[in-house]
Design an enzyme around this catalytic site. Structure first.
Site, PDB file in Angstrom:
ATOM      1  N   ASN A  38      27.037 -69.064  52.083  1.00 20.56           N
ATOM      2  CA  ASN A  38      27.603 -69.489  53.675  1.00 20.56           C
ATOM      3  C   ASN A  38      28.777 -69.923  53.590  1.00 20.56           C
ATOM      4  O   ASN A  38      28.956 -70.985  52.611  1.00 20.56           O
ATOM      5  CB  ASN A  38      26.758 -70.343  54.589  1.00 20.56           C
ATOM      6  CG  ASN A  38      25.032 -69.751  54.646  1.00 20.56           C
ATOM      7  OD1 ASN A  38      25.018 -68.555  54.500  1.00 20.56           O
ATOM      8  ND2 ASN A  38      24.190 -70.519  54.475  1.00 20.56           N
TER       9      ASN A  38
ATOM     10  N   GLY B  21      25.684 -72.662  51.366  1.00 20.63           N
ATOM     11  CA  GLY B  21      24.597 -71.663  51.178  1.00 20.63           C
ATOM     12  C   GLY B  21      23.783 -72.257  50.231  1.00 20.63           C
ATOM     13  O   GLY B  21      24.302 -72.334  48.939  1.00 20.63           O
TER      14      GLY B  21
ATOM     15  N   GLY C 286      21.543 -70.811  48.111  1.00 24.69           N
ATOM     16  CA  GLY C 286      21.818 -69.984  47.023  1.00 24.69           C
ATOM     17  C   GLY C 286      23.037 -70.357  46.098  1.00 24.69           C
ATOM     18  O   GLY C 286      22.923 -70.730  44.784  1.00 24.69           O
TER      19      GLY C 286
ATOM     20  N   THR D   6      10.959 -83.477  46.926  1.00 22.64           N
ATOM     21  CA  THR D   6      12.041 -84.326  46.928  1.00 22.64           C
ATOM     22  C   THR D   6      11.912 -85.507  48.170  1.00 22.64           C
ATOM     23  O   THR D   6      11.482 -85.018  49.087  1.00 22.64           O
ATOM     24  CB  THR D   6      13.370 -83.450  46.922  1.00 22.64           C
ATOM     25  OG1 THR D   6      13.492 -82.805  48.034  1.00 22.64           O
ATOM     26  CG2 THR D   6      13.517 -82.627  45.741  1.00 22.64           C
ATOM     27  N   LEU D   7      12.282 -86.520  47.889  1.00 31.65           N
ATOM     28  CA  LEU D   7      12.016 -87.593  48.805  1.00 31.65           C
ATOM     29  C   LEU D   7      13.320 -88.360  49.111  1.00 31.65           C
ATOM     30  O   LEU D   7      13.315 -89.650  49.719  1.00 31.65           O
ATOM     31  CB  LEU D   7      11.113 -88.847  48.202  1.00 31.65           C
ATOM     32  CG  LEU D   7       9.777 -88.209  47.584  1.00 31.65           C
ATOM     33  CD1 LEU D   7       9.204 -89.150  46.886  1.00 31.65           C
ATOM     34  CD2 LEU D   7       8.860 -87.593  48.751  1.00 31.65           C
TER      35      LEU D   7
ATOM     36  N   GLY E 245      19.696 -81.399  47.871  1.00 35.36           N
ATOM     37  CA  GLY E 245      18.428 -80.710  47.586  1.00 35.36           C
ATOM     38  C   GLY E 245      18.892 -79.341  46.521  1.00 35.36           C
ATOM     39  O   GLY E 245      17.923 -79.274  45.547  1.00 35.36           O
ATOM     40  N   ASP E 246      19.836 -78.702  46.839  1.00 41.26           N
ATOM     41  CA  ASP E 246      20.193 -77.572  46.113  1.00 41.26           C
ATOM     42  C   ASP E 246      20.772 -77.918  44.741  1.00 41.26           C
ATOM     43  O   ASP E 246      20.570 -77.415  43.493  1.00 41.26           O
ATOM     44  CB  ASP E 246      21.176 -76.739  46.725  1.00 41.26           C
ATOM     45  CG  ASP E 246      20.960 -76.507  48.332  1.00 41.26           C
ATOM     46  OD1 ASP E 246      19.608 -75.803  48.360  1.00 41.26           O
ATOM     47  OD2 ASP E 246      21.642 -76.126  49.149  1.00 41.26           O
TER      48      ASP E 246
HETATM   49  O1  RIB Z   1      21.087 -76.771  51.646  1.00 42.09           O
HETATM   50  C1  RIB Z   1      22.304 -76.996  52.288  1.00 42.09           C
HETATM   51  C2  RIB Z   1      22.930 -75.742  52.696  1.00 42.09           C
HETATM   52  O2  RIB Z   1      22.001 -75.288  53.837  1.00 42.09           O
HETATM   53  C3  RIB Z   1      24.305 -75.609  53.157  1.00 42.09           C
HETATM   54  O3  RIB Z   1      25.502 -75.404  52.334  1.00 42.09           O
HETATM   55  C4  RIB Z   1      24.294 -74.594  54.392  1.00 42.09           C
HETATM   56  O4  RIB Z   1      25.041 -73.351  54.105  1.00 42.09           O
HETATM   57  C5  RIB Z   1      22.666 -74.166  54.367  1.00 42.09           C
HETATM   58  O5  RIB Z   1      22.330 -72.999  53.716  1.00 42.09           O
END
Ligand code: RIB
Length: 301
Positions: free
Chosen positions: A13, A41, A43, A216-217, A248-249
């Site tokens: 995104n 995004g 991913g 995750t906290l 988190g990602d």
């Molecule tokens: O987890 C964060 C992401 O969630 C952002 O980068 C946004 O694009 C959504 O996908």
């Protein structure tokens, strides 16, 4: 033998971000600060984070045939990510996320998924998962695509990681295909709504076939649940949060890379915790630290 790499299947995104004093209430208009545009995004964020720790990450996603998609793709190539599995869909737009970041670092996100939802089961069937050691998925794609990808990846010997966000109910037959599920403390109660607390929800997922649950906290760290019981991992409290978008990602991408380079599951979680703590100190979902910076923070504990 060739080293099997990490594959992230997921969303890309363009993040449209405005900083405000706080998250607005429904129906309220708030004056915010400057507008910023970032690559995002779930991913792509995970692929960038994994690649920062362990070079050579691969990414599979759907983009629109538009300027957002083309610019984003060349940016990912520039970061050294293999995007040969990214597919362009001519009849829809690249995903966009509208994001509010409050002064305390908290955020609210609305996603227009666009081409992310076009990625299909047959796209999963076209991937040779046996080339990869780890396959990561999230839920910004069609659920049937994610289910098929998890099944094929596990069947090909990959360790699978699912971020169940945006949260939705998971089909029970998907659970045995998941080696690691990484929800936050809100998401775990949304995917197992019959449970009143994270611990019982984690046990329910494990009895359904998931091998490890990592909840995750935020600034409190994370809890790991598996056949060995429960273990808490604290985080780095001294780091001032600037932007939690993508934290988190970053945790999940770094964790998968950690599984490759660390000697144990616990060490991979500690590495992911340090990487996510550093990410929170910078604006933008993909402002991730290098392995050297992560190791330096870990050595201060
Ligand atoms: O987890 C964060 C992401 O969630 C952002 O980068 C946004 O694009 C959504 O996908």
């Amino acid at each position: 033998m060739e080293d099997r790499g990490i594959l992230v299947v997921g969303s890309m995104n363009v993040d449209m971000v405005v900083k405000t004093s706080r998250i607005p209430s429904p129906g309220e208009t708030l004056l915010g600060g400057v507008f910023q545009k970032f690559e995002g995004g779930k991913g792509a964020n995970q692929a960038v984070a994994a690649n920062a720790i362990c070079r050579g990450a691969h990414f599979c996603a759907g983009i629109g045939d538009d300027s957002f998609g083309r610019e984003y793709l060349s940016y990912l190539r520039g970061r050294g990510i293999d995007v040969s599995l990214v597919k362009s869909f001519g009849d829809c737009a690249t995903g966009v996320a509208l994001i509010t970041v409050a002064a305390d670092g908290q955020n609210a996100i609305t996603v227009a998924p666009g081409a992310n939802m076009m990625l299909s089961e047959s796209d999963m069937e076209g991937i040779d998962f046996s080339k990869f050691s780890h396959a990561l998925f999230q839920l910004e794609n069609d659920l049937s695509t994610v289910a098929r990808g998890l099944r094929l990846a596990r069947g090909a010997g990959c360790e699978t990681v699912l971020t169940p966000a945006p949260a939705r109910l998971l089909p029970p037959e998907m659970l045995p295909d998941i080696d690691y599920i990484v929800p936050n403390e809100i998401e775990i109660l949304q995917i197992v709504p019959e449970c009143a607390d994270a611990e019982s929800a984690a046990q329910k997922l494990i009895s359904g076939g998931v091998r490890n649950v990592i909840v995750t906290l935020g600034k409190r760290g994370c809890d790991l649940y598996n056949g060995g019981g429960k273990r808490h991992f604290p985080t780095y409290e001294k780091i001032r949060p600037v932007d939690t978008v993508g934290a988190g990602d970053c945790f999940t991408g770094s964790f998968a890379a950690g599984l490759k380079i660390c000697g144990s599951l616990a060490e991979a979680i500690e590495l992911a915790t340090a990487a996510a703590s550093l990410k929170v100190s910078k604006a933008g979902a993909q402002s991730v630290a290098s392995l050297e910076e992560v190791r330096a923070l870990m050595s201060q504990k």
